[in-house]
Write a protein that holds these residues in place. Sequence first.
Motif, short mmCIF file in Angstrom:
data_model
loop_
_atom_site.label_atom_id
_atom_site.label_comp_id
_atom_site.label_asym_id
_atom_site.label_seq_id
_atom_site.Cartn_x
_atom_site.Cartn_y
_atom_site.Cartn_z
N THR A 179 28.56 -64.95 42.06
CA THR A 179 28.47 -63.45 41.65
C THR A 179 27.90 -62.85 43.06
N PRO A 180 28.02 -61.75 42.92
CA PRO A 180 27.45 -60.74 44.16
C PRO A 180 26.13 -60.88 44.49
N ALA A 181 25.19 -60.97 43.11
CA ALA A 181 23.83 -61.17 43.53
C ALA A 181 23.62 -62.60 44.19
N GLU A 182 24.13 -63.59 43.71
CA GLU A 182 24.06 -64.78 44.12
C GLU A 182 24.65 -65.07 45.60
N ALA A 183 25.74 -64.43 45.89
CA ALA A 183 26.17 -64.21 47.14
C ALA A 183 24.94 -63.90 48.26
N GLN A 225 26.41 -48.06 53.22
CA GLN A 225 27.88 -48.23 53.66
C GLN A 225 28.87 -48.35 52.63
N GLY A 226 28.46 -48.43 51.24
CA GLY A 226 29.25 -48.47 50.19
C GLY A 226 30.04 -49.71 49.69
N TYR A 227 29.53 -50.95 50.08
CA TYR A 227 29.73 -52.18 49.70
C TYR A 227 29.21 -52.59 48.50
N LEU A 228 28.17 -52.20 48.08
CA LEU A 228 27.35 -52.50 46.95
C LEU A 228 26.75 -51.61 46.17
N THR A 229 26.43 -51.55 44.98
CA THR A 229 25.77 -50.72 44.18
C THR A 229 24.70 -51.38 43.29
N ASN A 230 23.57 -50.67 43.12
CA ASN A 230 22.57 -51.40 42.09
C ASN A 230 22.65 -50.69 40.72
N ASN A 231 23.35 -51.03 40.00
CA ASN A 231 23.38 -50.58 38.30
C ASN A 231 22.38 -51.11 37.53
N ASN A 246 21.42 -54.62 38.23
CA ASN A 246 22.52 -55.50 38.23
C ASN A 246 23.40 -54.94 39.71
N LEU A 247 23.45 -56.16 40.78
CA LEU A 247 24.20 -55.83 41.75
C LEU A 247 25.61 -55.89 41.74
N GLU A 248 26.47 -54.79 42.07
CA GLU A 248 27.78 -54.67 41.67
C GLU A 248 28.57 -54.40 43.20
N LEU A 249 29.63 -54.98 43.09
CA LEU A 249 30.49 -54.53 44.50
C LEU A 249 31.30 -53.53 44.35
N THR A 250 31.44 -52.73 45.30
CA THR A 250 32.15 -51.45 44.93
C THR A 250 33.62 -51.59 45.27
#
Length: 667
Positions: free
Chosen positions: A38-42, A357-363, A366-370
């Motif tokens: 997942t993005p958070a794990e990566a 820079q718009g690659y990740l968002t914290n929702n 929960n860390l998500e990829l844009t």
Amino acid sequence: MANYRYGEYDGGPDPLATPYDVRGALDDMGDDILGGGTPAEALRDLLRRGWQNRRGLDDLLRRVRERSRELRSRGRLDGMLEQARALLDTAIGQERAELFPDPSDDARLREADLDALPDDTSRAIRQLADYDWRSQAARETFDKLRDLLRREVLDSQFRGMKEALENPDPAAMQRVKDMLADLRTMLDADTRGEHTQEDFERFMGEYGDMFPENPQNLEELVDSLVRRMMAAERLLNSLSDEQREELANLMAQALEDAGLAAEMAALGDALRARRPELGAPQRGVRMSGEDPLGLGDATSAVSDLADLAELESALGQDYAGANLDDVDEEAVRRAFGRQAVDDLEALRRIERELQRQGYLTNNGGNLELTPKAVRRIGDTALRRVFAGLENGMRSGDHDLHDAGQAGDLTGATREWEFGDEQPIDVPRTVRSALLRSIGQGGLPPATPRGAAEGRRGRVKLSPRDFQVAETERRNSAAVSLLVDLSYSMALRGTWAAAKQTALALHALLRSKYPQDAIQVVGFSNYARELRETELAGLGWDMVQGTNLHHALMLAGRHLDRHPEHEPVVLIVTDGEPTAHLQRDGRPWFDWPPAPETLELTLAEVDKMTRRHAALNIFMLAEDDRLSAFVDNVARRNGGRVLRAAPEHLGEYVVNDFLRTRGARRQR
């Protein structure tokens, strides 16, 4: 001419600095994400490894543990008791040596008093406080003992006090009393809201040599005092009950002898009122060294071990809601210096810049990829797939440099819209800008060529001025990729390959065939359509069921929404259907598969056949029941069955799609 002065820029970030490039960090994360993470794990793995010659969290953790082992092996915490007992025994021995030759009754009475001294060191010192020593050497040794106790006890409360009181001058002890009084006054003023930074600076100007931590304000000073008091309590709790009582009595006796007992008690009360954590019980520590430590050094070791323990927990990031902001920068600085702080800040900047820079968002934590990040990761997946294709399997499409063009130019133009990849018609774009400018009041007059104001006649472009060249429309495809998300995909180690394949196919259609409509459906007990942004962070479902029936229903709706497109359906699975959707919307699971499950699934296959959609199935497991099912599907539908090893799945799927699409263009 005006005078100019040049100096170092101090108005914020360097405006001439190159932008912080975190694309390489995202690529490193993409390796883990394409591997099924997942993005958070990566991101956590990237921060653990470090990046661009900066130490990662794992390296800092290793240094923390090495430092802890070093401190634990430094010595014994009961060294103060041993030192005090040794000096006391020396003084008593020197006194006995002085009394032995004397035949008087007074000498015998003194010897009897020495024989009656209690075994407890602190009580023995208390009884000898008023003893009239015959031996000058014994008197000096006893004074040395009491002076040592005063310095060590104060050093256990104020780091570095032992050195400040190295000279047993009464004036030095009086200065300590004055410092405690002024400190209390400053704390009381702060409680009333009357304290100022100027008051603190005056205090440090007078007593700064007693505080080697060099605090910059009252709160930092209180922090250092509280850490010291908590460390002293941990030290006591690290000893046996007998040792604890003896050392506590020694400390109390030393403060009484120095006339500081009341002042230290008042300071402790004031600090506890400000910091309730001082009242919480403190856990002891274990030391493995052999050399006895003085009280001040032992307290410092315990304090440093406590800091390192908290630092180890924060650097481990193994708790819910963990964040690099949890790492105490000052604790890192105290333990390892400025370079380690810079490494930590570099890691924090990676996380900040990925979001800025718009690659990740914290929702909501929960860390998500844009979409921007997913596109880059998908391009990476596609490059890997193409790199793995054998020369004989390669299609010419992926090497085209006019990606996104739909065909030959027609000569017509239209306004550019977001997402268009057709070529820009430059003359008509400039003409549009000129007409717009004239309509808004005309262009400023141009001056003769080479004149100073000649640049005023330039044309300014806006996004609405751009015109793109119309091209002939090519055949478009409606593509539905059905990916098995069931638990067995993880057990067999095929889920990472399936995720990479989905991302690669998305990237291929986005870059080479933007007119195609792609849908990705994940299915386990239920099926659901997956957005591109969901794909990279997607994990397999820890549920039972392979509901291909529901997945084909969703794929059919996608094809029906694009009736003018060529239908393409690709299925990636490692098992036969074991679930179907009931009339009430709930899934039904059974293994071996219930007859109704197979009947409903094959009914959807027949519907696909009537839509003229061939089902190409990529098998990720060798199983007799699965083979029988997919062979039946191939006979009914006319699609193909491909047995693909997981490591080559992306190559098979992309190559199959390119071949199919090439065949359509040739018709």
